[in-house]
Design a protein around this motif. Structure first.
Motif, mmCIF file in Angstrom:
data_model
loop_
_atom_site.group_PDB
_atom_site.id
_atom_site.type_symbol
_atom_site.label_atom_id
_atom_site.label_comp_id
_atom_site.label_asym_id
_atom_site.label_seq_id
_atom_site.Cartn_x
_atom_site.Cartn_y
_atom_site.Cartn_z
ATOM 1 N N ALA A 107 -3.855 -62.865 -34.435
ATOM 2 C CA ALA A 107 -3.967 -63.935 -33.441
ATOM 3 C C ALA A 107 -4.775 -65.105 -34.011
ATOM 4 N N ALA A 108 -5.805 -65.545 -33.304
ATOM 5 C CA ALA A 108 -6.542 -66.743 -33.711
ATOM 6 C C ALA A 108 -7.709 -66.454 -34.652
ATOM 7 N N ARG A 109 -7.870 -65.199 -35.076
ATOM 8 C CA ARG A 109 -8.976 -64.901 -35.989
ATOM 9 C C ARG A 109 -8.820 -65.690 -37.286
ATOM 10 N N PRO A 110 -9.873 -66.340 -37.758
ATOM 11 C CA PRO A 110 -9.764 -67.186 -38.958
ATOM 12 C C PRO A 110 -9.637 -66.357 -40.232
ATOM 13 N N ILE A 111 -8.900 -66.885 -41.190
ATOM 14 C CA ILE A 111 -8.807 -66.264 -42.510
ATOM 15 C C ILE A 111 -10.026 -66.694 -43.315
ATOM 16 N N ARG A 112 -10.857 -65.747 -43.704
ATOM 17 C CA ARG A 112 -12.105 -66.050 -44.421
ATOM 18 C C ARG A 112 -11.987 -65.837 -45.932
ATOM 19 N N TYR A 113 -11.263 -64.795 -46.337
ATOM 20 C CA TYR A 113 -11.209 -64.441 -47.763
ATOM 21 C C TYR A 113 -9.790 -64.084 -48.186
ATOM 22 N N VAL A 114 -9.471 -64.436 -49.430
ATOM 23 C CA VAL A 114 -8.318 -63.913 -50.153
ATOM 24 C C VAL A 114 -8.856 -63.273 -51.421
ATOM 25 N N ALA A 165 -5.186 -72.659 -44.828
ATOM 26 C CA ALA A 165 -5.128 -72.328 -43.399
ATOM 27 C C ALA A 165 -6.382 -71.609 -42.919
ATOM 28 N N GLY A 166 -7.279 -71.268 -43.856
ATOM 29 C CA GLY A 166 -8.475 -70.506 -43.504
ATOM 30 C C GLY A 166 -9.706 -71.379 -43.416
ATOM 31 N N SER A 167 -10.862 -70.715 -43.289
ATOM 32 C CA SER A 167 -12.143 -71.419 -43.247
ATOM 33 C C SER A 167 -13.238 -70.490 -43.720
ATOM 34 N N GLN A 168 -14.273 -71.084 -44.336
ATOM 35 C CA GLN A 168 -15.397 -70.316 -44.855
ATOM 36 C C GLN A 168 -16.537 -70.304 -43.858
ATOM 37 N N LEU A 169 -17.231 -69.178 -43.815
ATOM 38 C CA LEU A 169 -18.494 -69.121 -43.088
ATOM 39 C C LEU A 169 -19.588 -69.629 -44.001
ATOM 40 N N VAL A 170 -20.352 -70.639 -43.554
ATOM 41 C CA VAL A 170 -21.430 -71.182 -44.370
ATOM 42 C C VAL A 170 -22.682 -71.311 -43.521
ATOM 43 N N ALA A 171 -23.826 -71.302 -44.199
ATOM 44 C CA ALA A 171 -25.094 -71.423 -43.482
ATOM 45 C C ALA A 171 -26.170 -71.887 -44.449
ATOM 46 N N GLY A 172 -27.337 -72.190 -43.910
ATOM 47 C CA GLY A 172 -28.495 -72.524 -44.732
ATOM 48 C C GLY A 172 -28.283 -73.766 -45.565
ATOM 49 N N ASN A 173 -28.800 -73.744 -46.794
ATOM 50 C CA ASN A 173 -28.731 -74.905 -47.670
ATOM 51 C C ASN A 173 -27.305 -75.285 -48.008
ATOM 52 N N PHE A 174 -26.443 -74.276 -48.133
ATOM 53 C CA PHE A 174 -25.059 -74.574 -48.485
ATOM 54 C C PHE A 174 -24.385 -75.390 -47.391
ATOM 55 N N ALA A 175 -24.697 -75.065 -46.125
ATOM 56 C CA ALA A 175 -24.121 -75.823 -45.014
ATOM 57 C C ALA A 175 -24.521 -77.284 -45.112
ATOM 58 N N ALA A 206 -19.496 -78.695 -41.997
ATOM 59 C CA ALA A 206 -20.182 -77.453 -41.650
ATOM 60 C C ALA A 206 -20.838 -77.501 -40.280
ATOM 61 N N VAL A 207 -20.581 -78.561 -39.519
ATOM 62 C CA VAL A 207 -21.212 -78.697 -38.203
ATOM 63 C C VAL A 207 -20.909 -77.491 -37.325
ATOM 64 N N ASP A 208 -19.673 -77.021 -37.401
ATOM 65 C CA ASP A 208 -19.271 -75.864 -36.591
ATOM 66 C C ASP A 208 -19.474 -74.544 -37.318
ATOM 67 N N GLY A 209 -20.189 -74.586 -38.431
ATOM 68 C CA GLY A 209 -20.476 -73.358 -39.175
ATOM 69 C C GLY A 209 -19.339 -72.889 -40.052
ATOM 70 N N ALA A 210 -18.361 -73.728 -40.316
ATOM 71 C CA ALA A 210 -17.225 -73.327 -41.138
ATOM 72 C C ALA A 210 -16.708 -74.508 -41.946
ATOM 73 N N VAL A 211 -16.199 -74.224 -43.150
ATOM 74 C CA VAL A 211 -15.571 -75.213 -44.011
ATOM 75 C C VAL A 211 -14.080 -74.891 -44.057
ATOM 76 N N PRO A 212 -13.196 -75.874 -43.890
ATOM 77 C CA PRO A 212 -11.760 -75.587 -43.765
ATOM 78 C C PRO A 212 -11.089 -75.194 -45.070
ATOM 79 N N GLN A 213 -11.460 -74.036 -45.593
ATOM 80 C CA GLN A 213 -10.830 -73.502 -46.796
ATOM 81 C C GLN A 213 -11.359 -72.085 -46.992
#
Length: 325
Positions: free
Chosen positions: A78-85, A104-114, A121-128
């Protein structure tokens, strides 16, 4: 007339149920165990782990299959994001969909990397999505062929490793990436989902053909055998080497430890036969004529297609001839 309408309604309902279950035209989705499912186009396989953190895919089929694979993932997760290949090796039949799936996926990012990636990264994800592989896979995909890379830049791995193993923790499950050097190529990995008890074997194991060995890219028959031994070490059978850990080959059906043991024994016997013929001074053509694969030709042999019996025997010969044996 009402009976006919009822039949049409029933057929439409079944078709819709199949679509909801993750079926896509030309692709089939099968549950394996735990959080892991298999998506196949009939010739090569993808593993999908789906859970509360999102989706992880092992391999992405061919470039032409990318959109259909994405449709199948959406139907199942369903709508679960693709995080890793994760790429088990560099073959285009397994990495061709990287660009479409990662985009079509997105990365979870946080901290300094965000902070480094800014507004994305405003929404906590990068579109890849991250594309994870052994560094030798990146080398193979980025190597110039005819003045251009072997694969487009968007399909290249973005997160590589060089160690013998790498571990991840995703969707509440430990995942081991085990490098099997100089097997099908120099960048093959096994992917072990520890809680689900499922292993993606990549191209070193198949239920429909002999293992594909790319000698030019560092492949070796001895490396394939060592990789199969490692696969057997990781798998745990339920009883008498049957059942237990599910092993999903790059090509073919879902298997267990016993299937891999039989396959390892087959490759070992053929290797030893070719080595014995080499020791007698026989040429490649003489060894092919001796048919060291005779016992298994009805099951694994092929005289046409992308990987024939003759190509396998030649790969074994080239592996061993380079050792001077």
């Amino acid at each position: 007339m009402s009976s006919l309408r009822g039949l049409v309604t029933l057929v439409a309902t079944v078709a819709a149920a199949d679509l909801v279950a993750g079926q896509s035209a030309g692709l089939e989705t099968l549950p394996v165990r735990g959080q892991v499912s298999m998506i196949t186009n009939g010739s090569s396989n993808v593993l999908m782990q789906s859970g509360p953190q999102g989706v992880l895919l092992v391999d992405t089929l061919s470039e032409a299959d990318g959109p259909r694979l994405l449709e199948a993932v959406r139907g199942r997760a369903a709508a679960r994001p693709i995080r890793y290949v994760i790429n088990t090796h560099a073959d285009r039949e397994f990495t061709g969909g990287n660009a479409a799936i990662a985009a079509a996926g997105s990365q979870l990012v946080a901290g300094n990397f965000a902070g480094q990636v800014g507004q994305r990264a405003v929404d906590g994800a990068v579109p890849q999505a991250f594309v994870v592989a052994h560094e030798n896979v990146l080398t193979a995909m980025s190597a110039a062929t005819g003045g251009r890379p072997a694969a487009p830049f968007a399909a290249w791995p973005t997160d590589t490793f060089f160690q013998a193993e790498r571990t991840m923790y995703f969707n509440g499950e430990g995942i081991q990436l085990v490098h099997v050097p100089h097997s099908s190529s120099d960048g093959d990995v096994l992917v072990f989902f520890r809680s689900s008890d499922v292993i993606a074997a990549g191209d070193i194991y198949s239920t429909v053909g002999y293992p594909r060995i790319d000698v030019a890219r560092g492949g070796h028959v001895n490396g394939v055998i060592e990789g199969l031994n490692r696969l057997i070490d990781l798998a745990i059978s339920e009883q008498f080497t049957e059942g237990g850990t599910r092993v999903v080959p790059g090509r073919g059906r879902i298997s267990d430890e016993f299937d891999v043991v039989e396959y390892r024994d087959m490759v070992t016997i053929i290797r030893d036969r070719v080595r014995a013929l080499l020791a007698k001074g026989q040429t490649l053509e003489q060894i092919k004529a001796a048919r060291p694969t005779l016992d298994w030709e009805p099951r694994y042999g092929s005289t046409s297609g992308a990987w024939t019996t003759a190509q396998f025997v030649e790969a074994v010969y080239r592996s061993l001839a380079g050792e001077g044996k």
